[in-house]
Design a protein around this motif. Structure first.
Motif, PDB file in Angstrom:
ATOM      1  N   VAL A 121       4.138   6.650   7.790  1.00 22.70           N
ATOM      2  CA  VAL A 121       3.923   6.259   9.184  1.00 22.70           C
ATOM      3  C   VAL A 121       3.958   7.502  10.080  1.00 22.70           C
ATOM      4  O   VAL A 121       3.124   7.665  10.963  1.00 22.70           O
ATOM      5  CB  VAL A 121       4.950   5.206   9.648  1.00 22.70           C
ATOM      6  N   LEU A 122       4.931   8.390   9.836  1.00 20.78           N
ATOM      7  CA  LEU A 122       4.995   9.627  10.629  1.00 20.78           C
ATOM      8  C   LEU A 122       3.724  10.451  10.450  1.00 20.78           C
ATOM      9  O   LEU A 122       3.180  10.989  11.423  1.00 20.78           O
ATOM     10  CB  LEU A 122       6.216  10.459  10.234  1.00 20.78           C
ATOM     11  N   GLU A 123       3.233  10.543   9.227  1.00 22.24           N
ATOM     12  CA  GLU A 123       1.994  11.290   8.973  1.00 22.24           C
ATOM     13  C   GLU A 123       0.818  10.681   9.724  1.00 22.24           C
ATOM     14  O   GLU A 123       0.031  11.394  10.354  1.00 22.24           O
ATOM     15  CB  GLU A 123       1.693  11.317   7.472  1.00 22.24           C
ATOM     16  N   ARG A 124       0.691   9.371   9.664  1.00 16.86           N
ATOM     17  CA  ARG A 124      -0.420   8.683  10.337  1.00 16.86           C
ATOM     18  C   ARG A 124      -0.323   8.829  11.860  1.00 16.86           C
ATOM     19  O   ARG A 124      -1.318   9.038  12.539  1.00 16.86           O
ATOM     20  CB  ARG A 124      -0.440   7.203   9.968  1.00 16.86           C
ATOM     21  N   ALA A 125       0.878   8.707  12.389  1.00 15.93           N
ATOM     22  CA  ALA A 125       1.062   8.822  13.837  1.00 15.93           C
ATOM     23  C   ALA A 125       0.743  10.241  14.301  1.00 15.93           C
ATOM     24  O   ALA A 125       0.099  10.432  15.335  1.00 15.93           O
ATOM     25  CB  ALA A 125       2.482   8.432  14.231  1.00 15.93           C
ATOM     26  N   ALA A 126       1.168  11.243  13.538  1.00 17.85           N
ATOM     27  CA  ALA A 126       0.884  12.634  13.896  1.00 17.85           C
ATOM     28  C   ALA A 126      -0.617  12.879  13.891  1.00 17.85           C
ATOM     29  O   ALA A 126      -1.160  13.500  14.816  1.00 17.85           O
ATOM     30  CB  ALA A 126       1.592  13.581  12.923  1.00 17.85           C
ATOM     31  N   ALA A 127      -1.295  12.382  12.889  1.00 22.16           N
ATOM     32  CA  ALA A 127      -2.751  12.558  12.805  1.00 22.16           C
ATOM     33  C   ALA A 127      -3.474  11.832  13.939  1.00 22.16           C
ATOM     34  O   ALA A 127      -4.508  12.306  14.432  1.00 22.16           O
ATOM     35  CB  ALA A 127      -3.255  12.050  11.454  1.00 22.16           C
ATOM     36  N   ALA A 128      -2.931  10.704  14.381  1.00 19.09           N
ATOM     37  CA  ALA A 128      -3.584   9.903  15.416  1.00 19.09           C
ATOM     38  C   ALA A 128      -3.542  10.562  16.793  1.00 19.09           C
ATOM     39  O   ALA A 128      -4.415  10.322  17.618  1.00 19.09           O
ATOM     40  CB  ALA A 128      -2.936   8.519  15.496  1.00 19.09           C
TER      41      ALA A 128
ATOM     42  N   LYS B  89       0.820  -1.211   0.000  1.00 15.76           N
ATOM     43  CA  LYS B  89       0.000   0.000   0.000  1.00 15.76           C
ATOM     44  C   LYS B  89       0.853   1.261   0.000  1.00 15.76           C
ATOM     45  O   LYS B  89       0.331   2.361   0.052  1.00 15.76           O
ATOM     46  CB  LYS B  89      -0.916   0.030   1.227  1.00 15.76           C
ATOM     47  N   GLY B  90       2.176   1.085  -0.003  1.00 11.97           N
ATOM     48  CA  GLY B  90       3.072   2.230  -0.012  1.00 11.97           C
ATOM     49  C   GLY B  90       3.374   2.791   1.368  1.00 11.97           C
ATOM     50  O   GLY B  90       3.850   3.912   1.494  1.00 11.97           O
ATOM     51  N   MET B  91       3.096   2.005   2.388  1.00 13.29           N
ATOM     52  CA  MET B  91       3.356   2.459   3.751  1.00 13.29           C
ATOM     53  C   MET B  91       4.857   2.396   4.018  1.00 13.29           C
ATOM     54  O   MET B  91       5.465   1.346   3.909  1.00 13.29           O
ATOM     55  CB  MET B  91       2.598   1.581   4.753  1.00 13.29           C
ATOM     56  N   GLY B  92       5.428   3.509   4.319  1.00 17.28           N
ATOM     57  CA  GLY B  92       6.851   3.595   4.611  1.00 17.28           C
ATOM     58  C   GLY B  92       7.078   4.590   5.734  1.00 17.28           C
ATOM     59  O   GLY B  92       6.137   5.030   6.403  1.00 17.28           O
TER      60      GLY B  92
END
Length: 105
Positions: free
Chosen positions: A27-34, A20-23
């Protein structure tokens, strides 16, 4: 048999996330949003304690090591941390993931 099944599930999940292109950057973007609306991915690379940025950093380390299979050494280099710090953050990230419920997908 159970251990082999769990290992197979982990490997399968890692391949799915990478497909899915998760790198590192995503991951940093997703963690920041979470962890908060005002937190940006770049904020997780800055040193801070006891706030949303530090929780995001811990969550990112957990996802990078446990879910994507990156080595603690590689994560430490990319995040400019020591390897023992990454190990501690992975442990902390597991608790944050349980408490807040976000999962990388």
């Amino acid at each position: 048999e159970q251990a082999l099944k769990q290992a197979h599930e982990r490997v399968t999940r890692r391949y799915e996330l990478r497909a899915k292109g998760m790198g590192f950057d995503r991951v940093l973007e997703r963690a920041a949003a979470a962890v908060g609306p005002g937190v940006k991915a770049g904020d997780l690379l800055r040193r801070s304690r006891g706030n949303a940025r530090s929780e995001g950093r811990a969550l990112a380390c957990k996802w990078l090591v446990d879910d994507l299979g990156m080595s603690r050494t590689m994560v430490a280099l990319r995040m400019k941390l020591s390897q023992p710090s990454v190990s501690a953050l992975v442990t902390r990230g597991r608790g944050i993931e349980e408490r807040l419920g976000p999962r990388i997908s």
